[in-house]
Design a protein around this motif. Sequence first.
Motif: not given
Length: 136
Positions: A24-28, A45-53, A70-71
């Motif tokens: 979804n962030t990539t599509a946006s 500005r590009s959006l990117k998810p921050v993953f947490r294990t 985050v941007t």
Amino acid sequence: MADHPLTIFDVAGRAMSAQLVRLNTTASNLANAGVVASSPDSAYRSLKPVFRTQFDQASGLATVNVERIVTAGEEPTKRYDPSNPLADKDGNVFDAAVDETREFVDMMETARSYQNNVEVMQTAKTLILDTLKLGR
């Protein structure tokens, strides 16, 4: 965390959810490529998810969650275009900070990862059904 130990279906499902957020962030980002703004602050500005294990002590399995979005990436590009209605007083517009090539690569990686998790779920389901058949 869950009240019960994680199953392989929980792990794969959470991974698929995380990849869906990434998609979804990539599509946006791709939808906003080429969009101009009147200032660097208002430019996309590009959006990117921050993953947490997360590790589940009860099952010994680890899963992934989206911690935040985050941007990221480059700063918006200033371009002289005085005829643009969004141009600032100096005649500049600011192009969205989206690297389309990187976004397409991310989209392909995300789709592969999502498909891998679908296959994990299908394999687990098949193994469970085959195990149940043995009991007949």
